[in-house]
Design a protein around this motif. Structure first.
Motif, PDB file in Angstrom:
ATOM      1  N   UNK A  93       0.861  -1.172   0.000  1.00  0.00           N
ATOM      2  CA  UNK A  93       0.000   0.000   0.000  1.00  0.00           C
ATOM      3  C   UNK A  93       0.900   1.225   0.000  1.00  0.00           C
ATOM      4  N   UNK A  94       0.816   2.028  -1.036  1.00  0.00           N
ATOM      5  CA  UNK A  94       1.741   3.151  -1.181  1.00  0.00           C
ATOM      6  C   UNK A  94       0.964   4.444  -1.371  1.00  0.00           C
ATOM      7  N   UNK A  95       1.551   5.525  -0.888  1.00  0.00           N
ATOM      8  CA  UNK A  95       0.988   6.849  -1.074  1.00  0.00           C
ATOM      9  C   UNK A  95       1.869   7.657  -2.012  1.00  0.00           C
ATOM     10  N   UNK A  96       1.255   8.329  -2.967  1.00  0.00           N
ATOM     11  CA  UNK A  96       1.983   9.148  -3.927  1.00  0.00           C
ATOM     12  C   UNK A  96       1.533  10.596  -3.799  1.00  0.00           C
ATOM     13  N   UNK A  97       2.507  11.495  -3.696  1.00  0.00           N
ATOM     14  CA  UNK A  97       2.203  12.913  -3.691  1.00  0.00           C
ATOM     15  C   UNK A  97       1.732  13.375  -5.052  1.00  0.00           C
ATOM     16  N   UNK A  98       1.407  14.655  -5.167  1.00  0.00           N
ATOM     17  CA  UNK A  98       0.829  15.163  -6.405  1.00  0.00           C
ATOM     18  C   UNK A  98       1.752  14.995  -7.599  1.00  0.00           C
ATOM     19  N   UNK A 125      -3.704   8.628  -3.265  1.00  0.00           N
ATOM     20  CA  UNK A 125      -3.299   9.987  -3.638  1.00  0.00           C
ATOM     21  C   UNK A 125      -3.934  10.959  -2.651  1.00  0.00           C
ATOM     22  N   UNK A 126      -3.256  12.050  -2.375  1.00  0.00           N
ATOM     23  CA  UNK A 126      -3.843  13.026  -1.469  1.00  0.00           C
ATOM     24  C   UNK A 126      -2.786  13.923  -0.870  1.00  0.00           C
ATOM     25  N   UNK A 127      -3.175  14.814   0.035  1.00  0.00           N
ATOM     26  CA  UNK A 127      -2.227  15.730   0.670  1.00  0.00           C
ATOM     27  C   UNK A 127      -1.133  14.976   1.410  1.00  0.00           C
ATOM     28  N   UNK A 128       0.085  15.482   1.340  1.00  0.00           N
ATOM     29  CA  UNK A 128       1.217  14.834   1.992  1.00  0.00           C
ATOM     30  C   UNK A 128       0.996  14.717   3.494  1.00  0.00           C
ATOM     31  N   UNK A 129       0.421  15.741   4.095  1.00  0.00           N
ATOM     32  CA  UNK A 129       0.201  15.723   5.538  1.00  0.00           C
ATOM     33  C   UNK A 129      -0.704  14.563   5.949  1.00  0.00           C
ATOM     34  N   UNK A 224      -4.332  18.976  -5.619  1.00  0.00           N
ATOM     35  CA  UNK A 224      -3.320  17.933  -5.443  1.00  0.00           C
ATOM     36  C   UNK A 224      -3.132  17.087  -6.701  1.00  0.00           C
ATOM     37  N   UNK A 225      -4.121  17.076  -7.604  1.00  0.00           N
ATOM     38  CA  UNK A 225      -4.062  16.223  -8.786  1.00  0.00           C
ATOM     39  C   UNK A 225      -3.463  16.995  -9.960  1.00  0.00           C
ATOM     40  N   UNK A 226      -2.183  16.712 -10.262  1.00  0.00           N
ATOM     41  CA  UNK A 226      -1.496  17.418 -11.342  1.00  0.00           C
ATOM     42  C   UNK A 226      -2.169  17.154 -12.679  1.00  0.00           C
ATOM     43  N   UNK A 227      -2.645  15.926 -12.899  1.00  0.00           N
ATOM     44  CA  UNK A 227      -3.289  15.602 -14.172  1.00  0.00           C
ATOM     45  C   UNK A 227      -4.466  16.536 -14.451  1.00  0.00           C
ATOM     46  N   UNK A 228      -5.240  16.844 -13.427  1.00  0.00           N
ATOM     47  CA  UNK A 228      -6.384  17.741 -13.605  1.00  0.00           C
ATOM     48  C   UNK A 228      -5.919  19.161 -13.889  1.00  0.00           C
ATOM     49  N   UNK A 229      -4.837  19.588 -13.248  1.00  0.00           N
ATOM     50  CA  UNK A 229      -4.290  20.920 -13.513  1.00  0.00           C
ATOM     51  C   UNK A 229      -3.812  21.031 -14.956  1.00  0.00           C
ATOM     52  N   UNK A 230      -3.112  19.999 -15.421  1.00  0.00           N
ATOM     53  CA  UNK A 230      -2.615  19.998 -16.802  1.00  0.00           C
ATOM     54  C   UNK A 230      -3.781  20.021 -17.789  1.00  0.00           C
ATOM     55  N   UNK A 231      -4.810  19.228 -17.524  1.00  0.00           N
ATOM     56  CA  UNK A 231      -5.983  19.209 -18.402  1.00  0.00           C
ATOM     57  C   UNK A 231      -6.645  20.580 -18.450  1.00  0.00           C
TER      58      UNK A 231
END
Length: 298
Positions: A93-98, A125-129, A224-231
């Motif tokens: 189970x892994x967490x990935x930052x934005x 995925x989600x906030x680092x905190x 937090x979602x870079x893909x959405x920002x790029x879109x």
């Protein structure tokens, strides 16, 4: 190995109430009371002072609770290690930052599906905190996040993964591309889209471009979602600020263009692989760690 009485004592110490502790442990109050009494008999001393409706730990009780937290945690890790070693493909189970999430999520899922079909992989995925809280609660095995958003702590193992160049990106045909020189004043005529930035990057932006470059003032579209920002940048007049690698598909296809601000941006994202100190690592985590390093390097 029966650590249930210790778990019951911890629940009682945390809630301060037999009723709430019993509910938390899925027991009746009488069953919880018997469990605590049996533990007191086994240890040869009173663990609780029952004062009216209040329950206070005795000096022995405080000592037992402190040790019980470590014992129960180690027992949980022991059971988890046994499950991993006997569970075939295992699970991680892994967490990935934005930023890491934009670069790693799809390649990681494809790699796991093709090369590790028996593996159970969960990506958060989600906030680092929030992800740090999940890591410390043993809900995640590892994080790949922006190192600048993580404060060093004795319980964290922080392994650097290198830097990723950052920059400004806009859609092809953006009005800013018609200008001979683009400075912060011209940039701020349009919305700026970015993930939450660390204090260190914020200071660098202010030093380089002035107070108006403070992300709290400059960034009008944050997520937090870079893909959405790029879109969003591809479909509007917004300008993206972040790691360039996240926009590489759009840049390669000509839909996006790197905006050369004057002076040139010197900021970089600094990623890190984060685990808990002393925690048993699942066998599958070795290939995950290797995959992350190789993918980010490429």
């Amino acid at each position: 190995m029966n650590f249930k009485p210790l778990e019951h004592l911890l629940a009682l110490a945390d809630t301060g109430s037999f009723s709430r502790a019993a509910e938390q442990c899925f027991l009746t109050q009488s069953a919880l009371s018997r469990s605590i009494q049996n533990l007191e008999q086994e240890l040869g001393g009173q663990l609780l002072d029952r004062i009216g409706k209040r329950n206070e730990l005795t000096p022995l009780g405080r000592e037992v609770v402190a040790r019980a937290r470590r014992i129960v945690l180690e027992a949980s890790e022991l059971r988890r290690s046994a499950e991993r070693l006997q569970g075939g493909g295992g699970s991680i189970r892994v967490g990935l930052g934005s930023g890491p999430g934009a670069l790693l999520t799809t390649p990681l899922l494809c790699h796991a599906a093709e090369q590790h079909p028996d593996l159970r992989l969960s990506i958060t995925r989600g906030p680092t905190e929030l992800q740090l809280l999940q890591l410390r609660a043993r809900q995640l095995d590892a994080l790949v996040v922006d190192a600048r958003r993580v404060a060093p702590a004795p319980d964290l193992q922080i392994d650097p993964l290198g830097d990723q160049p950052a920059g400004f990106v806009c859609r092809a045909g953006h009005p800013l591309l018609q200008l001979r020189r683009v400075g912060l004043e011209q940039l701020l005529r349009y919305p700026v889209a970015s993930t939450p930035l660390s204090d260190e990057v914020a200071r660098l932006l202010v030093e380089q471009y002035g107070p108006a470059a403070d992300p709290q003032l400059m960034v009008s579209l944050q997520g937090e979602e870079v893909d959405s920002l790029i879109a969003t940048v591809e479909r509007s007049q917004a300008v993206y600020l972040g790691i360039l690698a996240a926009a590489r598909d759009g840049l390669a296809a000509g839909r996006l263009v790197e905006l050369k601000l004057q002076p040139a941006l010197r900021a970089q994202a600094r990623f890190a692989y984060i685990t808990l100190q002393g925690r048993t690592e699942a066998p599958a985590m070795s290939w995950f760690r290797r995959f992350v390093r190789e993918t980010l390097r490429d």
